[in-house]
Write a protein that holds these residues in place. Structure first.
Motif, PDB file in Angstrom:
ATOM      1  N   LYS A  24       6.752  40.854  23.301  1.00 10.76           N
ATOM      2  CA  LYS A  24       5.566  40.738  22.445  1.00 10.76           C
ATOM      3  C   LYS A  24       5.191  39.281  22.217  1.00 10.76           C
ATOM      4  O   LYS A  24       4.010  38.928  22.246  1.00 10.76           O
ATOM      5  CB  LYS A  24       5.784  41.448  21.115  1.00 10.76           C
ATOM      6  CG  LYS A  24       4.509  41.469  20.275  1.00 10.76           C
ATOM      7  CD  LYS A  24       4.641  42.307  19.042  1.00 10.76           C
ATOM      8  CE  LYS A  24       3.357  42.373  18.242  1.00 10.76           C
ATOM      9  NZ  LYS A  24       2.696  41.100  17.978  1.00 10.76           N
ATOM     10  N   ASP A  28       1.577  37.970  23.306  1.00 11.55           N
ATOM     11  CA  ASP A  28       0.719  37.322  22.314  1.00 11.55           C
ATOM     12  C   ASP A  28       0.257  35.955  22.793  1.00 11.55           C
ATOM     13  O   ASP A  28      -0.922  35.599  22.656  1.00 11.55           O
ATOM     14  CB  ASP A  28       1.445  37.182  20.972  1.00 11.55           C
ATOM     15  CG  ASP A  28       1.598  38.498  20.217  1.00 11.55           C
ATOM     16  OD1 ASP A  28       0.893  39.476  20.544  1.00 11.55           O
ATOM     17  OD2 ASP A  28       2.448  38.542  19.301  1.00 11.55           O
ATOM     18  N   ARG A  62       2.365  48.320  23.662  1.00  8.80           N
ATOM     19  CA  ARG A  62       1.844  49.437  22.866  1.00  8.80           C
ATOM     20  C   ARG A  62       1.792  49.104  21.372  1.00  8.80           C
ATOM     21  O   ARG A  62       1.203  49.844  20.593  1.00  8.80           O
ATOM     22  CB  ARG A  62       2.676  50.693  23.114  1.00  8.80           C
ATOM     23  CG  ARG A  62       2.649  51.139  24.559  1.00  8.80           C
ATOM     24  CD  ARG A  62       1.241  51.402  25.036  1.00  8.80           C
ATOM     25  NE  ARG A  62       1.193  51.712  26.459  1.00  8.80           N
ATOM     26  CZ  ARG A  62       0.217  51.352  27.256  1.00  8.80           C
ATOM     27  NH1 ARG A  62      -0.802  50.661  26.785  1.00  8.80           N
ATOM     28  NH2 ARG A  62       0.227  51.681  28.529  1.00  8.80           N
ATOM     29  N   MET A  63       2.380  47.976  20.992  1.00 14.50           N
ATOM     30  CA  MET A  63       2.336  47.520  19.601  1.00 14.50           C
ATOM     31  C   MET A  63       1.071  46.712  19.314  1.00 14.50           C
ATOM     32  O   MET A  63       0.794  46.386  18.159  1.00 14.50           O
ATOM     33  CB  MET A  63       3.569  46.661  19.294  1.00 14.50           C
ATOM     34  CG  MET A  63       4.882  47.417  19.463  1.00 14.50           C
ATOM     35  SD  MET A  63       6.312  46.309  19.464  1.00 14.50           S
ATOM     36  CE  MET A  63       6.319  45.768  17.762  1.00 14.50           C
ATOM     37  N   LEU A  64       0.318  46.377  20.353  1.00 14.17           N
ATOM     38  CA  LEU A  64      -0.869  45.543  20.205  1.00 14.17           C
ATOM     39  C   LEU A  64      -2.091  46.412  19.946  1.00 14.17           C
ATOM     40  O   LEU A  64      -2.333  47.389  20.664  1.00 14.17           O
ATOM     41  CB  LEU A  64      -1.090  44.711  21.472  1.00 14.17           C
ATOM     42  CG  LEU A  64       0.062  43.808  21.912  1.00 14.17           C
ATOM     43  CD1 LEU A  64      -0.251  43.163  23.256  1.00 14.17           C
ATOM     44  CD2 LEU A  64       0.354  42.756  20.854  1.00 14.17           C
ATOM     45  N   ASP A  65      -2.875  46.058  18.948  1.00 12.39           N
ATOM     46  CA  ASP A  65      -4.097  46.806  18.638  1.00 12.39           C
ATOM     47  C   ASP A  65      -5.062  46.768  19.814  1.00 12.39           C
ATOM     48  O   ASP A  65      -5.329  45.705  20.378  1.00 12.39           O
ATOM     49  CB  ASP A  65      -4.784  46.211  17.401  1.00 12.39           C
ATOM     50  CG  ASP A  65      -4.035  46.506  16.116  1.00 12.39           C
ATOM     51  OD1 ASP A  65      -3.285  47.502  16.090  1.00 12.39           O
ATOM     52  OD2 ASP A  65      -4.198  45.740  15.149  1.00 12.39           O
ATOM     53  N   GLY A  66      -5.574  47.938  20.183  1.00 10.71           N
ATOM     54  CA  GLY A  66      -6.591  48.024  21.216  1.00 10.71           C
ATOM     55  C   GLY A  66      -6.069  48.120  22.634  1.00 10.71           C
ATOM     56  O   GLY A  66      -6.848  48.234  23.577  1.00 10.71           O
ATOM     57  N   TRP A  67      -4.751  48.099  22.825  1.00  9.36           N
ATOM     58  CA  TRP A  67      -4.182  48.079  24.168  1.00  9.36           C
ATOM     59  C   TRP A  67      -3.698  49.459  24.641  1.00  9.36           C
ATOM     60  O   TRP A  67      -3.054  49.579  25.672  1.00  9.36           O
ATOM     61  CB  TRP A  67      -3.039  47.064  24.224  1.00  9.36           C
ATOM     62  CG  TRP A  67      -3.558  45.661  24.201  1.00  9.36           C
ATOM     63  CD1 TRP A  67      -4.108  45.007  23.137  1.00  9.36           C
ATOM     64  CD2 TRP A  67      -3.608  44.746  25.288  1.00  9.36           C
ATOM     65  NE1 TRP A  67      -4.492  43.746  23.497  1.00  9.36           N
ATOM     66  CE2 TRP A  67      -4.188  43.556  24.820  1.00  9.36           C
ATOM     67  CE3 TRP A  67      -3.204  44.815  26.620  1.00  9.36           C
ATOM     68  CZ2 TRP A  67      -4.390  42.455  25.631  1.00  9.36           C
ATOM     69  CZ3 TRP A  67      -3.395  43.710  27.427  1.00  9.36           C
ATOM     70  CH2 TRP A  67      -3.988  42.543  26.933  1.00  9.36           C
ATOM     71  N   THR A  68      -4.043  50.495  23.931  1.00 10.76           N
ATOM     72  CA  THR A  68      -3.580  51.846  24.236  1.00 10.76           C
ATOM     73  C   THR A  68      -3.921  52.297  25.650  1.00 10.76           C
ATOM     74  O   THR A  68      -3.122  52.957  26.313  1.00 10.76           O
ATOM     75  CB  THR A  68      -4.183  52.846  23.220  1.00 10.76           C
ATOM     76  OG1 THR A  68      -3.784  52.448  21.920  1.00 10.76           O
ATOM     77  CG2 THR A  68      -3.725  54.267  23.500  1.00 10.76           C
TER      78      THR A  68
END
Length: 122
Positions: A24, A28, A62-68
């Motif tokens: 992560k 980032d 998968r912990m990142l917003d919008g990366w689903t």
């Protein structure tokens, strides 16, 4: 234009929490330095050295917003004799207007030795 953005980071142990946390951190940094938005990402390929098998490092993405919906795949690096151990590498394919020589490839922790020429601040 489609570009590849590279990154790598090492971990101290084959530990799921550390692998996800360090992946992560790397993601980032790659995202911030290259102003990446998920909608412009074609795919993300993540590799690990043979000594890392505690978790799929893609869990960090998968912990990142919008990366689903960004396609991601994990795989194993080839076991080259005397190569860097406990290393996670990322190849992110993105659509961007950034010229190739201005892409910030990110190498952190022990992975700096892989590409010291690209690890210098621009």
């Amino acid at each position: 234009m489609i570009r590849g953005i590279r990154g790598a980071i090492t971990v101290k142990e084959n530990n799921a929490n550390e692998m996800v946390a360090n992946t992560k951190i790397l993601l980032d940094e790659m995202i911030e330095k290259n102003e990446i938005v998920p909608e412009n990402v074609v795919q993300v390929l993540i590799t690990t050295t043979e000594d890392l098998d505690a978790v799929f490092p893609a869990r960090a993405m998968r912990m990142l917003d919008g990366w689903t919906y960004v396609p991601v795949m994990c795989m194993r690096e080839i076991p080259v004799v005397n190569s860097l151990e406990k290393c996670i590498r990322i190849m992110m394919t993105v659509e961007t207007d950034i010229p190739q020589d201005q892409i910030d490839h990110i190498y952190l922790e022990g992975a700096i030795v892989l590409r010291p020429d690209l690890s210098m601040n621009k």
